[in-house]
Scaffold this motif. Structure first.
Motif, mmCIF file in Angstrom:
data_model
loop_
_atom_site.group_PDB
_atom_site.id
_atom_site.type_symbol
_atom_site.label_atom_id
_atom_site.label_comp_id
_atom_site.label_asym_id
_atom_site.label_seq_id
_atom_site.Cartn_x
_atom_site.Cartn_y
_atom_site.Cartn_z
ATOM 1 N N ARG A 19 49.925 61.927 72.404
ATOM 2 C CA ARG A 19 50.931 62.574 73.365
ATOM 3 C C ARG A 19 52.008 61.345 73.781
ATOM 4 O O ARG A 19 51.434 60.239 73.654
ATOM 5 C CB ARG A 19 50.358 63.245 74.651
ATOM 6 C CG ARG A 19 49.232 64.157 74.399
ATOM 7 C CD ARG A 19 49.074 64.800 75.710
ATOM 8 N NE ARG A 19 47.699 65.675 75.503
ATOM 9 C CZ ARG A 19 46.677 65.653 75.747
ATOM 10 N NH1 ARG A 19 46.173 64.648 76.408
ATOM 11 N NH2 ARG A 19 45.794 66.755 75.611
ATOM 12 N N GLU A 37 55.214 60.329 76.630
ATOM 13 C CA GLU A 37 55.842 60.487 77.721
ATOM 14 C C GLU A 37 56.604 59.557 78.473
ATOM 15 O O GLU A 37 56.178 58.284 77.854
ATOM 16 C CB GLU A 37 55.026 61.217 78.969
ATOM 17 C CG GLU A 37 53.704 60.005 79.150
ATOM 18 C CD GLU A 37 52.845 60.587 80.229
ATOM 19 O OE1 GLU A 37 53.120 60.682 81.363
ATOM 20 O OE2 GLU A 37 51.547 60.973 79.831
ATOM 21 N N ASP A 88 57.923 57.508 82.155
ATOM 22 C CA ASP A 88 57.473 57.476 83.802
ATOM 23 C C ASP A 88 58.635 58.091 84.510
ATOM 24 O O ASP A 88 58.162 58.144 85.879
ATOM 25 C CB ASP A 88 57.218 56.158 84.019
ATOM 26 C CG ASP A 88 58.451 55.088 84.109
ATOM 27 O OD1 ASP A 88 59.486 55.411 83.328
ATOM 28 O OD2 ASP A 88 58.534 54.015 84.786
ATOM 29 N N ILE A 120 55.137 55.793 77.179
ATOM 30 C CA ILE A 120 53.848 55.875 77.237
ATOM 31 C C ILE A 120 53.228 56.518 76.077
ATOM 32 O O ILE A 120 53.645 57.861 75.991
ATOM 33 C CB ILE A 120 53.435 56.657 78.561
ATOM 34 C CG1 ILE A 120 53.874 55.909 80.064
ATOM 35 C CG2 ILE A 120 52.073 56.807 78.876
ATOM 36 C CD1 ILE A 120 53.889 56.707 81.212
ATOM 37 N N LEU A 121 52.182 55.971 75.537
ATOM 38 C CA LEU A 121 51.529 56.602 74.493
ATOM 39 C C LEU A 121 50.152 57.108 74.871
ATOM 40 O O LEU A 121 49.461 56.283 75.700
ATOM 41 C CB LEU A 121 51.346 55.847 73.114
ATOM 42 C CG LEU A 121 50.509 56.094 72.075
ATOM 43 C CD1 LEU A 121 51.082 55.390 70.843
ATOM 44 C CD2 LEU A 121 49.120 55.971 72.115
ATOM 45 N N GLU A 122 49.825 58.302 74.884
ATOM 46 C CA GLU A 122 48.404 58.656 75.546
ATOM 47 C C GLU A 122 47.566 59.225 74.089
ATOM 48 O O GLU A 122 47.943 59.932 73.288
ATOM 49 C CB GLU A 122 48.621 59.775 76.387
ATOM 50 C CG GLU A 122 47.288 60.214 77.039
ATOM 51 C CD GLU A 122 47.259 61.528 77.963
ATOM 52 O OE1 GLU A 122 46.442 61.766 78.468
ATOM 53 O OE2 GLU A 122 48.308 62.088 78.087
ATOM 54 N N SER A 178 40.849 60.349 77.819
ATOM 55 C CA SER A 178 42.052 59.551 77.173
ATOM 56 C C SER A 178 42.328 58.378 77.647
ATOM 57 O O SER A 178 41.736 57.767 78.901
ATOM 58 C CB SER A 178 43.278 60.501 77.766
ATOM 59 O OG SER A 178 43.405 60.557 78.979
ATOM 60 N N GLU A 179 43.253 57.584 77.005
ATOM 61 C CA GLU A 179 43.520 56.037 77.485
ATOM 62 C C GLU A 179 45.343 56.289 77.169
ATOM 63 O O GLU A 179 45.781 56.984 76.269
ATOM 64 C CB GLU A 179 43.043 55.451 76.359
ATOM 65 C CG GLU A 179 41.509 55.080 76.661
ATOM 66 C CD GLU A 179 41.084 54.286 78.021
ATOM 67 O OE1 GLU A 179 42.163 53.624 78.607
ATOM 68 O OE2 GLU A 179 40.215 54.612 78.626
ATOM 69 N N LYS A 180 45.655 55.344 78.000
ATOM 70 C CA LYS A 180 47.253 55.252 77.902
ATOM 71 C C LYS A 180 47.862 53.779 77.658
ATOM 72 O O LYS A 180 47.079 53.049 78.386
ATOM 73 C CB LYS A 180 47.923 55.780 79.254
ATOM 74 C CG LYS A 180 47.648 57.326 79.457
ATOM 75 C CD LYS A 180 48.600 57.763 80.701
ATOM 76 C CE LYS A 180 48.383 59.261 80.958
ATOM 77 N NZ LYS A 180 49.244 59.629 82.175
ATOM 78 N N ARG A 231 51.174 51.624 77.711
ATOM 79 C CA ARG A 231 52.669 51.459 78.106
ATOM 80 C C ARG A 231 53.586 50.390 77.483
ATOM 81 O O ARG A 231 52.920 49.313 77.390
ATOM 82 C CB ARG A 231 52.409 51.294 79.634
ATOM 83 C CG ARG A 231 52.105 52.519 80.336
ATOM 84 C CD ARG A 231 51.791 52.300 81.828
ATOM 85 N NE ARG A 231 51.672 53.611 82.795
ATOM 86 C CZ ARG A 231 50.292 54.278 82.609
ATOM 87 N NH1 ARG A 231 49.417 53.379 81.984
ATOM 88 N NH2 ARG A 231 49.964 55.196 83.249
ATOM 89 N N THR A 245 55.516 59.121 69.783
ATOM 90 C CA THR A 245 54.502 58.114 69.665
ATOM 91 C C THR A 245 53.610 58.446 68.742
ATOM 92 O O THR A 245 53.355 59.408 68.486
ATOM 93 C CB THR A 245 53.650 57.885 71.001
ATOM 94 O OG1 THR A 245 53.095 58.963 71.462
ATOM 95 C CG2 THR A 245 54.484 57.507 72.211
ATOM 96 N N SER A 267 52.801 62.190 68.068
ATOM 97 C CA SER A 267 53.031 63.134 69.091
ATOM 98 C C SER A 267 54.093 64.171 68.844
ATOM 99 O O SER A 267 54.936 63.982 68.050
ATOM 100 C CB SER A 267 53.529 62.217 70.201
ATOM 101 O OG SER A 267 54.482 61.785 70.517
#
Length: 208
Positions: free
Chosen positions: A91, A93, A95, A108-110, A161-163, A165, A193, A200
């Motif tokens: 995913r 997103e 901030d 942000i890459l999740e 999950s892990e993110k 930045r 991402t 994503s």
């Protein structure tokens, strides 16, 4: 008288008694028994030696088997629990939905495990990319000027999950890190991402 005595002595000395047939049979029987005992001893010795050799081979085989199976890290859950490729989702997103002049967006890459089994995933810098576009214009990619990219394997449990930045300094880049003088202008931008072959969905944000 002396001659007669001498003749009688010679006659007694020449008369030798031969063993009876019964004695011969006993001797043959004893010889046969001894021969059987010798053969049995040889066979028993052969089995004993073979047993020692076999035991030595078994011990050597066990040692070789032990050396052929060195202790190793636990098998990756992805390989043992049936984690599917579709279980790993990427995913994108930011901030904030919009950024004023002088504010640098945080991209942000999740990566998430939406399956029911643990998954082993490479979340290293050699696998990820932050890509910013505007319409058909490719604005920025984190891989254009990346150096010393490294892998990082991580086990994601189901539902976890892990993110990662990345601070984008509102600059343009080009493949091969060639020089680009123009900077992005205020407007709407799209973030995508990527992690290995997974991408994503688009996330839209604004630069003011």
């Amino acid at each position: 008288m002396a001659g007669s005595g001498t003749s009688g002595g010679r006659g007694q000395g020449s008369s030798v008694r031969r063993p009876s047939p019964a004695v011969y049979r006993r001797r043959r029987l004893v010889a046969l028994v001894l021969a059987v005992l010798v053969v049995a001893a040889i066979v028993a010795a052969g089995f004993w030696v073979a047993g020692l050799v076999g035991s030595g081979r078994e011990e050597a085989s066990a040692e070789v088997a032990g050396a052929a199976a060195p202790s190793s890290p636990a098998a990756s859950p992805a390989a043992t629990t049936g984690c599917e490729d579709s279980d790993v989702v990427v995913r994108a997103e930011t901030d904030a939905p919009a950024y004023g002049s002088g504010e640098n967006p945080t991209l942000i890459l999740e990566v998430a495990n939406v399956g029911k089994s643990p998954c082993e995933v490479n979340v290293g810098t050699d696998a990820m990319e932050f890509l910013v576009t505007s319409g058909d214009d490719r604005i920025f990619s984190s891989t254009d000027c990346q150096v010393d990219a490294e892998p990082l394997m991580m086990t994601l449990e189901p539902g976890k999950s892990e993110k990662a930045r990345f601070t984008w300094e509102r600059n343009r880049t080009a493949p091969g890190c060639t020089s680009v003088e123009a900077n992005p202008q205020p407007g709407t931008y799209v973030l995508i991402t990527k992690l290995d072959k997974k991408s994503s969905k688009k996330t839209v944000f604004e630069l003011r």
